[in-house]
Motif scaffolding. Structure first.
Motif, PDB file in Angstrom:
ATOM      1  N   GLN A 139      26.066   6.158 -20.779  1.00  0.00           N
ATOM      2  CA  GLN A 139      24.963   4.868 -20.799  1.00  0.00           C
ATOM      3  C   GLN A 139      25.347   3.616 -20.798  1.00  0.00           C
ATOM      4  OE1 GLN A 139      21.328   6.550 -22.791  1.00  0.00           O
ATOM      5  NE2 GLN A 139      22.179   4.836 -24.326  1.00  0.00           N
ATOM      6  N   GLY A 140      25.171   2.643 -20.904  1.00  0.00           N
ATOM      7  CA  GLY A 140      25.888   0.993 -21.478  1.00  0.00           C
ATOM      8  C   GLY A 140      26.124   0.614 -22.664  1.00  0.00           C
ATOM      9  N   ASP A 141      25.516   1.443 -23.685  1.00  0.00           N
ATOM     10  CA  ASP A 141      26.183   1.233 -24.804  1.00  0.00           C
ATOM     11  C   ASP A 141      27.251   2.081 -25.562  1.00  0.00           C
ATOM     12  OD1 ASP A 141      24.418   3.238 -25.365  1.00  0.00           O
ATOM     13  OD2 ASP A 141      22.802   2.546 -26.681  1.00  0.00           O
ATOM     14  N   GLY A 142      27.716   3.334 -24.533  1.00  0.00           N
ATOM     15  CA  GLY A 142      27.843   4.661 -24.235  1.00  0.00           C
ATOM     16  C   GLY A 142      27.687   5.448 -25.687  1.00  0.00           C
ATOM     17  N   ASN A 143      26.519   5.377 -25.630  1.00  0.00           N
ATOM     18  CA  ASN A 143      26.365   6.175 -26.550  1.00  0.00           C
ATOM     19  C   ASN A 143      26.262   7.575 -26.353  1.00  0.00           C
ATOM     20  OD1 ASN A 143      26.577   4.709 -29.260  1.00  0.00           O
ATOM     21  ND2 ASN A 143      24.885   4.162 -29.010  1.00  0.00           N
ATOM     22  N   VAL A 146      31.405  21.979 -26.443  1.00  0.00           N
ATOM     23  CA  VAL A 146      33.031  21.246 -26.680  1.00  0.00           C
ATOM     24  C   VAL A 146      33.130  19.791 -25.616  1.00  0.00           C
ATOM     25  CG1 VAL A 146      34.733  22.245 -25.695  1.00  0.00           C
ATOM     26  CG2 VAL A 146      32.947  23.985 -25.923  1.00  0.00           C
ATOM     27  N   LEU A 147      32.193  19.535 -25.482  1.00  0.00           N
ATOM     28  CA  LEU A 147      31.714  18.457 -24.218  1.00  0.00           C
ATOM     29  C   LEU A 147      31.810  17.747 -25.777  1.00  0.00           C
ATOM     30  CD1 LEU A 147      30.022  18.843 -21.031  1.00  0.00           C
ATOM     31  CD2 LEU A 147      32.513  18.282 -21.752  1.00  0.00           C
ATOM     32  N   ARG A 186      26.442  11.579 -27.436  1.00  0.00           N
ATOM     33  CA  ARG A 186      25.630  12.727 -26.725  1.00  0.00           C
ATOM     34  C   ARG A 186      25.214  12.844 -25.129  1.00  0.00           C
ATOM     35  NH1 ARG A 186      19.008  11.351 -28.128  1.00  0.00           N
ATOM     36  NH2 ARG A 186      18.047  13.195 -27.163  1.00  0.00           N
ATOM     37  N   ILE A 187      25.510  14.384 -25.388  1.00  0.00           N
ATOM     38  CA  ILE A 187      25.172  15.001 -23.723  1.00  0.00           C
ATOM     39  C   ILE A 187      24.303  15.211 -22.623  1.00  0.00           C
ATOM     40  CG2 ILE A 187      26.580  17.072 -22.460  1.00  0.00           C
ATOM     41  CD1 ILE A 187      28.560  14.854 -23.778  1.00  0.00           C
ATOM     42  N   GLU A 188      24.121  14.900 -21.837  1.00  0.00           N
ATOM     43  CA  GLU A 188      22.980  15.244 -20.905  1.00  0.00           C
ATOM     44  C   GLU A 188      22.762  15.912 -19.174  1.00  0.00           C
ATOM     45  OE1 GLU A 188      19.125  13.597 -18.733  1.00  0.00           O
ATOM     46  OE2 GLU A 188      20.588  12.235 -19.522  1.00  0.00           O
ATOM     47  N   MET A 189      22.993  16.987 -19.352  1.00  0.00           N
ATOM     48  CA  MET A 189      23.644  17.857 -17.779  1.00  0.00           C
ATOM     49  C   MET A 189      22.573  17.395 -16.780  1.00  0.00           C
ATOM     50  SD  MET A 189      26.319  19.352 -18.842  1.00  0.00           S
ATOM     51  CE  MET A 189      26.655  20.122 -17.073  1.00  0.00           C
ATOM     52  N   LYS A 190      22.643  17.299 -15.458  1.00  0.00           N
ATOM     53  CA  LYS A 190      22.065  17.395 -14.818  1.00  0.00           C
ATOM     54  C   LYS A 190      22.646  18.070 -12.890  1.00  0.00           C
ATOM     55  CE  LYS A 190      18.568  12.970 -15.519  1.00  0.00           C
ATOM     56  NZ  LYS A 190      18.254  11.647 -14.921  1.00  0.00           N
ATOM     57  N   GLN A 191      21.216  18.741 -13.443  1.00  0.00           N
ATOM     58  CA  GLN A 191      22.040  19.066 -11.801  1.00  0.00           C
ATOM     59  C   GLN A 191      21.715  18.965 -10.689  1.00  0.00           C
ATOM     60  OE1 GLN A 191      20.677  23.862 -11.172  1.00  0.00           O
ATOM     61  NE2 GLN A 191      21.834  24.430  -9.503  1.00  0.00           N
ATOM     62  N   ILE A 192      22.355  18.680  -9.517  1.00  0.00           N
ATOM     63  CA  ILE A 192      22.319  18.271  -8.122  1.00  0.00           C
ATOM     64  C   ILE A 192      22.591  19.525  -7.092  1.00  0.00           C
ATOM     65  CG2 ILE A 192      22.379  15.654  -9.176  1.00  0.00           C
ATOM     66  CD1 ILE A 192      25.385  16.091  -7.959  1.00  0.00           C
ATOM     67  N   GLY A 193      22.126  18.588  -6.001  1.00  0.00           N
ATOM     68  CA  GLY A 193      22.201  19.631  -4.432  1.00  0.00           C
ATOM     69  C   GLY A 193      23.522  19.222  -3.714  1.00  0.00           C
ATOM     70  N   ALA A 194      23.633  19.052  -2.909  1.00  0.00           N
ATOM     71  CA  ALA A 194      25.153  18.408  -2.321  1.00  0.00           C
ATOM     72  C   ALA A 194      24.360  17.674  -1.580  1.00  0.00           C
ATOM     73  CB  ALA A 194      25.864  20.339  -0.938  1.00  0.00           C
ATOM     74  N   ARG A 195      23.595  17.314  -1.063  1.00  0.00           N
ATOM     75  CA  ARG A 195      22.581  15.831  -0.732  1.00  0.00           C
ATOM     76  C   ARG A 195      22.718  15.097  -1.651  1.00  0.00           C
ATOM     77  NH1 ARG A 195      19.401  19.500   2.519  1.00  0.00           N
ATOM     78  NH2 ARG A 195      20.048  19.257   4.670  1.00  0.00           N
ATOM     79  N   GLN A 196      22.729  14.978  -2.745  1.00  0.00           N
ATOM     80  CA  GLN A 196      22.371  14.772  -4.051  1.00  0.00           C
ATOM     81  C   GLN A 196      24.339  13.813  -4.454  1.00  0.00           C
ATOM     82  OE1 GLN A 196      20.171  16.739  -4.000  1.00  0.00           O
ATOM     83  NE2 GLN A 196      18.570  16.055  -4.249  1.00  0.00           N
ATOM     84  N   GLU A 197      24.685  15.326  -3.834  1.00  0.00           N
ATOM     85  CA  GLU A 197      25.883  14.126  -4.620  1.00  0.00           C
ATOM     86  C   GLU A 197      27.026  13.950  -3.355  1.00  0.00           C
ATOM     87  OE1 GLU A 197      30.662  16.709  -5.443  1.00  0.00           O
ATOM     88  OE2 GLU A 197      28.429  17.843  -3.554  1.00  0.00           O
ATOM     89  N   ALA A 198      26.419  13.866  -1.756  1.00  0.00           N
ATOM     90  CA  ALA A 198      26.866  13.297  -0.781  1.00  0.00           C
ATOM     91  C   ALA A 198      26.338  11.622  -1.201  1.00  0.00           C
ATOM     92  CB  ALA A 198      26.572  13.554   0.862  1.00  0.00           C
TER      93      ALA A 198
END
Length: 402
Positions: free
Chosen positions: A158-162, A182-183, A190-202
């Motif tokens: 994030q822009g403020d690094g939090n 652990v992260l 603060r940690i946020e996990m987002k699952q993406i597909g192969a097309r989003q990764e490309a």
């Protein structure tokens, strides 16, 4: 020069001029051309603003402070927690259409714009962005140590690094509760996990497709539609996995671009199971050019023999004649020959691509002997002309002897 007193001007390097308002900085992915930018009152029609962050992540915000925002401005927006830094990519009426396309579930997803980014905000932003690559490498090692079947493809601070967003890819459901602990202990954010597909990764990574252009998912595509092999069958494309797969190892998104036109055009073609009967014999459909409206028939059902190419209209007429019990002399007709003669022909089909690649030196070497021979001929003629005596000189010599 005082640009404020000018009615129309083009500001070099920015999009605040008359002709450049709709264009944005082309170094940003998913850039949208604002074709309503020059409409009077467009910017005041709504306070909604589209802001883009790293790669393909976009958000929509309310300009509650009535800031004079233009495309390309860097702003500080509301986040949870703190604030984030993004770039304005769209303003005006077109933002409302983009919100409908994004399918936002509630109005709570639309937050506020705080201010135009200050130098202090930009300093924190650069410091946070400098840690992204090292964080991604270290987080991959942590996930490997926890024996998690997932791949962390990208990290965005994030822009403020939090806060940090971890984008990951996984074939199955992953229990990453221990990973988040652990992260958080390792990076103290603060940690946020987002699952993406192969097309989003490309789309986030970017690249160049086999067509030679930049990937569609990295330039303008935001919503991905499922692609099936049926789209390739409708367009009569060879089902070669290596050619049908894109940079993401999935079926190319561009297979869906023209499939509707092919489906509509194929309705005007005769069925493959119908056999054409003529006085010459029976003909079976061998291949078809869907967009051109041409079909090729063979006299043998399994092997291409005596191929005849006719228009789809002619084939449908023959089918109607067969239903009435009539058989034409042949597949071709006078009207059909005229239609084929009007078909555009390639005038350079038999020309060589290297016909202009001959070097000038070879041309000179070929012409040099002829030039030398002509020069010698001219010199010899001049010499003989110099040896010839002037007109009337022989008569004068004879008169002197007498």
């Amino acid at each position: 020069m005082d640009y404020k007193n000018k009615k129309f001007f083009i500001y070099n390097g920015c999009d605040r001029g008359l002709c450049l308002r709709g264009c944005g900085r082309q170094d940003r992915q998913l850039n949208t051309y604002n074709w309503l930018a020059d409409v009077p009152g467009n910017a005041q029609s709504t306070d909604l603003v589209e802001v883009q962050f790293k790669n393909t992540r976009k958000g929509y915000y309310h300009n509650v402070n009535n800031l004079d925002l233009r495309k390309g401005d860097i702003v500080a927006v509301e986040a949870n927690p703190g604030h984030d830094i993004g770039v304005v990519t769209l303003t005006g009426k077109l933002v409302e259409l983009q919100i409908k396309k994004a399918n936002l579930k509630s109005a709570d997803d639309i937050k506020r714009i705080y201010r135009i980014a200050k130098p202090v905000d930009m300093e924190k932003y650069r410091e946070a962005k400098s840690r992204e690559h090292a964080t991604m490498i270290q987080s991959r090692q942590i996930a490997k140590n926890l024996n998690l079947q997932m791949k962390i493809g990208d990290v965005e601070y994030q822009g403020d690094g939090n806060k940090a967003i971890f984008y990951y890819i996984a074939d199955e459901r992953v229990d990453f509760r221990q990973l988040i602990k652990v992260l958080a202990e390792t990076f103290h954010v603060r940690i946020e996990m987002k699952q993406i597909g192969a097309r989003q990764e490309a789309g986030r990574i970017g690249g160049t497709g086999p067509c030679g252009r930049e990937l569609c998912c990295a330039t303008w595509m935001k919503n991905f539609v499922s692609v099936s092999t049926g789209a390739a069958r409708y367009q009569e494309i060879s089902l070669n996995p290596q050619k049908l797969a894109g940079m993401c190892a999935k079926l190319k998104c561009c297979l869906n671009y023209e499939v509707d036109n092919y489906i509509e055009a194929s309705r005007r073609l005769p069925s493959r199971e119908v056999v054409l009967e003529t006085q010459d014999g029976e003909y079976y459909l061998f291949k078809s050019d869907i967009l051109a409206g041409l079909v090729t028939y063979s006299s043998d059902k399994k092997v291409p023999a005596n191929l005849e190419t006719i228009t789809a209209k002619r084939a449908l007429d023959i089918i109607d004649m067969n239903r009435r019990g009539e058989k034409p002399m042949s597949l071709q007709s006078d009207g059909n020959i005229k239609e084929q003669s009007c078909h555009p022909a390639d005038l350079l089909a038999n020309e060589s691509l290297t016909r202009f690649d001959k070097s000038k030196k070879k041309r000179r070497s070929k012409n040099r002997p002829a030039r030398q021979a002509s020069a010698k001929g001219r010199g010899k003629a001049q010499a003989e002309k110099g040896q010839q005596k002037p007109h009337g000189a022989e008569k004068q010599e004879k008169a002197d002897k007498q």
